[in-house]
Design a protein around this motif. Structure first.
Motif, PDB file in Angstrom:
ATOM      1  N   VAL A 304       0.835  -1.199   0.000  1.00 27.77           N
ATOM      2  CA  VAL A 304       0.000   0.000   0.000  1.00 27.77           C
ATOM      3  C   VAL A 304       0.874   1.253   0.000  1.00 27.77           C
ATOM      4  O   VAL A 304       0.599   2.225  -0.713  1.00 27.77           O
ATOM      5  CB  VAL A 304      -0.946  -0.004   1.226  1.00 27.77           C
ATOM      6  N   ASN A 305       1.934   1.229   0.797  1.00 26.61           N
ATOM      7  CA  ASN A 305       2.853   2.367   0.829  1.00 26.61           C
ATOM      8  C   ASN A 305       3.479   2.595  -0.544  1.00 26.61           C
ATOM      9  O   ASN A 305       3.585   3.736  -1.017  1.00 26.61           O
ATOM     10  CB  ASN A 305       3.944   2.115   1.876  1.00 26.61           C
ATOM     11  N   ALA A 306       3.893   1.504  -1.205  1.00 28.64           N
ATOM     12  CA  ALA A 306       4.494   1.614  -2.534  1.00 28.64           C
ATOM     13  C   ALA A 306       3.474   2.088  -3.566  1.00 28.64           C
ATOM     14  O   ALA A 306       3.784   2.921  -4.432  1.00 28.64           O
ATOM     15  CB  ALA A 306       5.065   0.260  -2.951  1.00 28.64           C
ATOM     16  N   ALA A 369      10.107   7.934   8.805  1.00 30.25           N
ATOM     17  CA  ALA A 369       9.141   7.079   8.117  1.00 30.25           C
ATOM     18  C   ALA A 369       8.489   6.053   9.032  1.00 30.25           C
ATOM     19  O   ALA A 369       7.316   5.711   8.849  1.00 30.25           O
ATOM     20  CB  ALA A 369       9.817   6.373   6.945  1.00 30.25           C
ATOM     21  N   PHE A 370       9.219   5.537  10.031  1.00 32.15           N
ATOM     22  CA  PHE A 370       8.687   4.475  10.884  1.00 32.15           C
ATOM     23  C   PHE A 370       8.024   5.005  12.156  1.00 32.15           C
ATOM     24  O   PHE A 370       7.566   4.215  12.984  1.00 32.15           O
ATOM     25  CB  PHE A 370       9.797   3.498  11.262  1.00 32.15           C
ATOM     26  N   THR A 375       2.819  11.042   8.824  1.00 31.74           N
ATOM     27  CA  THR A 375       2.369  10.775   7.469  1.00 31.74           C
ATOM     28  C   THR A 375       2.529  12.027   6.620  1.00 31.74           C
ATOM     29  O   THR A 375       2.431  13.150   7.121  1.00 31.74           O
ATOM     30  CB  THR A 375       0.897  10.319   7.442  1.00 31.74           C
ATOM     31  N   THR A 376       2.801  11.821   5.349  1.00 33.17           N
ATOM     32  CA  THR A 376       2.885  12.930   4.399  1.00 33.17           C
ATOM     33  C   THR A 376       1.571  13.101   3.641  1.00 33.17           C
ATOM     34  O   THR A 376       1.472  13.972   2.784  1.00 33.17           O
ATOM     35  CB  THR A 376       4.023  12.680   3.390  1.00 33.17           C
ATOM     36  N   GLY A 382      -4.765   9.015   5.782  1.00 36.44           N
ATOM     37  CA  GLY A 382      -3.889   7.989   6.351  1.00 36.44           C
ATOM     38  C   GLY A 382      -3.706   8.202   7.834  1.00 36.44           C
ATOM     39  O   GLY A 382      -3.781   9.328   8.331  1.00 36.44           O
ATOM     40  N   THR A 383      -3.466   7.095   8.576  1.00 38.63           N
ATOM     41  CA  THR A 383      -3.288   7.171  10.024  1.00 38.63           C
ATOM     42  C   THR A 383      -1.829   7.363  10.409  1.00 38.63           C
ATOM     43  O   THR A 383      -1.532   7.719  11.547  1.00 38.63           O
ATOM     44  CB  THR A 383      -3.796   5.885  10.700  1.00 38.63           C
ATOM     45  N   GLY A 384      -0.900   7.106   9.488  1.00 32.92           N
ATOM     46  CA  GLY A 384       0.510   7.168   9.835  1.00 32.92           C
ATOM     47  C   GLY A 384       0.973   5.969  10.636  1.00 32.92           C
ATOM     48  O   GLY A 384       2.014   6.030  11.292  1.00 32.92           O
ATOM     49  N   LEU A 385       0.234   4.851  10.582  1.00 24.77           N
ATOM     50  CA  LEU A 385       0.599   3.658  11.343  1.00 24.77           C
ATOM     51  C   LEU A 385       1.085   2.511  10.460  1.00 24.77           C
ATOM     52  O   LEU A 385       1.515   1.480  10.977  1.00 24.77           O
ATOM     53  CB  LEU A 385      -0.592   3.181  12.184  1.00 24.77           C
TER      54      LEU A 385
END
Length: 560
Positions: A304-306, A369-370, A375-376, A382-385
């Motif tokens: 999903v990130n990619a 990132a982790f 989140t950007t 997005g939740t940033g999780l």
């Protein structure tokens, strides 16, 4: 190896073919050479425990066995007597809130084998707010063997002094980043634990209301919406627990290639038709010790990130799709490799690589990132999780993850897992219970009153008699008075006064066959008792069927 990292601070070295004139890649290549040539060791002094944690390079420099238990006193004992007072004064000054928090010194040491060496030490203190002002909690630093400079033979070639200075700063940043991630993980785990207790109360009362309302009642629709919201909240808690490495897992020998192969069709649906999925799997891959479901979650989150990176225009990319590459392989990690890959020992390991051709990240974004909730993406997108969950799961499996990214040129996630050769016993599966009734008596021990009340009502609805206790010490008083009538114990693991482990240890000293169900919102990968046949673990938040099923299982095993 074509990756380079300094632990949580990863040196971007993404592609085997560097672009001509790429000053960033040239700089990072020089930094890699400096790291290899410098022989820098990393150490961490926990002021609350007094324990010095040294890496392999430190052990080599000071001539002590790997993982030797070190203290500040033992460190001072290695110093030349003429240097001890000055070294101690520098450390004491750095630990004062007004002392600047840093020191740098060079002095002689004598190893336990009698070898005399000259070392350079740099350190930085970490502070926390306390009732009576700021206080130092840790001292982290580096050590470098400078013996060659003080010998009569010609001095060996070294990297320029500014390069080594920058290397020290990079290593210090790695330590700071690791400390920050650990602190955030502790906070996330604590929040998740408390929220799991709240969800247990919400879920339990929701079941009570649903059971008591007649079919067709208009309120049932409202209760269903609450149930959906509770499930979403439960998923967020799982992600927080994954990041903080306190998630309940079922660890088994798993073949990573088979996991990727089984998830391939799902991943194709997730990334969409605009993105090409390119999979290369090692068919002879050895097993790792992991939770198959959580590995699938890792693949999903990375995909999903990619996908988002390849479908979003940024850093010169159009955001019209691209290629997602997934690769598994067995690799041999050298002593040099593991300096760049934290927490994984030298030797054979399993590697998973996920590479995308998306817009990439700048250095500031890559370093965060982790982090959970970073989140950007826009608000509500997005939740940033996602990556925080990946980080926690990988760490919980004893692995390591590195991230390399260049703006406009994509990102590469490399995951390393230690090989597992033994047999892993999975935690027992708790069956759903039938709607039966019982006449057994249960000692229920839980410090949260609302959770205890919900669990009591669940048990009483199935016919159990319940004796309540607020914590282990309170439960011992109930046990002394009602021992003859108690058939099983349901207890939380973490409580004030006395926890579940200590309580059960005392109770089973008197009644070894006592059935026990442990409850917790944290991960308990191995039930705290050797005999799992009369012990069950129940993860919070739990349902009525989950609780009753666990109790029925341990009671049935004893009866058999």
């Amino acid at each position: 190896m074509d990756t380079a990292s300094t632990g949580d601070l990863v040196v971007p070295n993404l592609f085997e073919k560097r672009r001509g004139g790429d000053r960033r890649a040239d700089h990072q290549a020089r930094l890699e050479l400096a790291l290899d040539a410098s022989g820098v060791g990393l150490w961490d002094w926990d002021l609350s425990t007094g324990v010095l944690s040294w890496d392999q390079r430190c052990c080599t420099i000071f001539g002590v066995p790997p993982y030797a238990a070190m203290t500040y006193a033992r460190y001072l004992a290695l110093l030349d007597p003429a240097d001890r007072d000055q070294a101690h004064r520098l450390v004491a000054a750095a630990l004062e809130p007004s002392g600047g928090g840093r020191f740098a010194t060079e002095h002689y040491i004598t190893t336990p084998a009698g070898e005399r060496r000259f070392v350079a030490v740099r350190a930085r203190a970490l502070f926390a707010d306390a009732v009576n002002g700021r206080r130092a909690t840790k001292l982290v630093g580096t050590v470098l063997d400078m013996t060659a400079r003080h010998r009569s033979e010609p001095e060996p070639e070294r990297e320029p002094e500014p390069e080594r200075e920058q290397l020290h700063e990079q290593l210090q940043e790695r330590l700071r980043q690791a400390q920050k991630m650990e602190a955030v993980g502790q906070l996330a785990g604590g929040i998740a634990h408390d929220f799991n207790n709240l969800l247990t109360v919400i879920t339990g009362n929701l079941e009570f209301a649903s059971t008591d309302l007649p079919l067709g009642h208009p309120v049932r629709g409202d209760l269903q919406e609450i149930a959906h919201a509770t499930e979403r909240a439960r998923e967020l808690v799982r992600q927080l627990l994954a990041f903080s490495r306190k998630q309940a897992l079922s660890l088994q020998p798993v073949n990573l290639s088979s996991v990727v192969s089984a998830a391939e069709s799902m991943l194709r649906r997730v990334i969409g038709e605009e993105i090409v999925l390119d999979v290369h799997l090692d068919t002879a891959l050895p097993s790792i010790r992991a939770d198959r479901g959580q590995l699938e979650q890792v693949l999903m989150n990375l995909a999903v990130n990619a996908r988002d990176a390849m479908l979003t225009a940024a850093n010169g990319t159009r955001g019209h799709g691209g290629t997602l590459q997934i690769e598994t392989a067995k690799v041999e990690l050298t002593e040099h490799d593991v300096q760049a890959i934290p927490d994984v020992p030298p030797g054979a390991a399993v590697r998973l690589r996920v590479r995308d051709s998306g817009h990439g990240m700048d250095e500031a974004t890559r370093l965060r990132a982790f982090e959970p909730f970073f989140t950007t993406k826009g608000v509500g997108q997005g939740t940033g999780l996602g990556l925080a969950t990946v980080f926690g799961i990988v760490k919980q499996f004893g692995g390591s993850i590195t991230l390399e990214s260049i703006p406009g040129s994509g990102s590469l996630f490399s995951l390393y897992f230690p090989i597992h050769d033994g047999v892993v016993d999975a935690p027992p599966v708790l069956p759903d219970s039938a709607h039966s009734t019982s006449t057994a008596t249960i000692l229920l021990v839980e410090d949260e009153a609302a959770v205890r009340n919900a669990a009591r009502r669940m048990l009483e609805r199935r016919g159990y008699t319940v004796l309540e206790a607020r914590h282990g010490a309170d439960a011992l008083l109930v046990w002394r008075e009602k021992r003859a009538t108690i058939d099983a114990v349901v207890t939380d693991l973490r409580m004030p006064e006395m926890g579940g482990r200590e309580l059960v240890q005392q109770l089973r000293a008197e009644q070894p066959a006592l059935p026990v169900v442990y409850m917790s919102g944290y991960s308990e990968q191995s039930v705290p008792d050797a005999d799992a046949m009369r012990t069950a673990f129940l993860e919070k938040p739990f349902t009525m069927d989950g609780l009753i099923g666990a109790v029925e299982r341990v009671l049935a095993q004893v009866a058999a």
